[in-house]
Design an enzyme around this catalytic site. Sequence first.
Site: not given
Length: 333
Positions: A239, A268, A286
């Site tokens: 993360r 992000e 991601h």
Amino acid sequence: MQKILVARPIFPDVVEWLKQYFDVDANQGDLLPTEELTRHFTDNKDGALTAGEPINASVLAAAPRLRVVSNMAVGYNNFDMAAFNAANVLGTNTPDVLNETTADFGWALMMAAPRRIAESEHYLRAGLWQKWSYDAFIGSDLYGSTLGVIGMGRIGQAPARRAKGFNMQVIYHNYHNRTRVLPEIEAKLNAEYVSKQDLLRRVDHVVLVLPYTQENHHTIGTVELALMKPTATLTDIARGGIVDDAALVEALHAKQIATAGLDVFEGEPNFNRDLLTVPNVVLTPHIVSATEATRRAMANLAADNLIAALGEGPRAGRPPNPINPDVIGKARS
Ligand code: DGY
């Protein structure tokens, strides 16, 4: 019929499936910005299916009927669980179905970064390749090296299993309140538990597989990067926020470590643009769980959780993955 929100586009057949049980407000056109989730929740929703959208006390306060939020992700740091518990709202997630896909992708980054695949491909595409040379894009080996896993949970064990085929030595460290995995798991993975400092000093390649919590914020920062070998690779499939991205940019520029592979970023999708100035880093948006089979499994599990938690379907009242099961059966407050 109970009302639900599907906050982000998902497989159309999953939306159709949900419609068998609920009055569905689905954001299939991706027209609903995150900030407006609150307004949609106020539309008397009983449940919601999210994919990382922040659900906090103010969202819950604006949605007095909301009883369940099902996250289509294993990580649920987008949920303020204290607010969920205070309001007796159930959160669910999608563990396990993405373990192997996540490990595959971590492995891909861990190979691409030290073997400089992205960097050399950009060079080739830019028309810069004139001749072969013995020291062009020199990297480091995975085979026979030392892998460090920070976060040896269900996902972390999956890259460790792959390490066997690469004849790697596996060392690991866990985070705050967790310590060692069971001795039989250690034995099976041939993994040695070490302190974080030890791990950082010894590893050739480190992969981060821990959930984001306040305690895990900047698990890797300036101090930690300074402990690593100048030939080492850092891979983050966990993360954003676990790595101090600004510190990493500096460490990569200063060649304090050799390379990094990052699929997740602080803030992000508005990641630290200084990362783009670093050639020796592989960056992906991601996509760690992005295979057809796994995203389908995640969507199905998220729907299963929502259907069951709202008292419908064959598992009514028994969602497979409750995060805070203590609130099940309690009236919304
Ligand atoms: C997860 O499930 O937490 C992943 O990061 C989403 O792909």
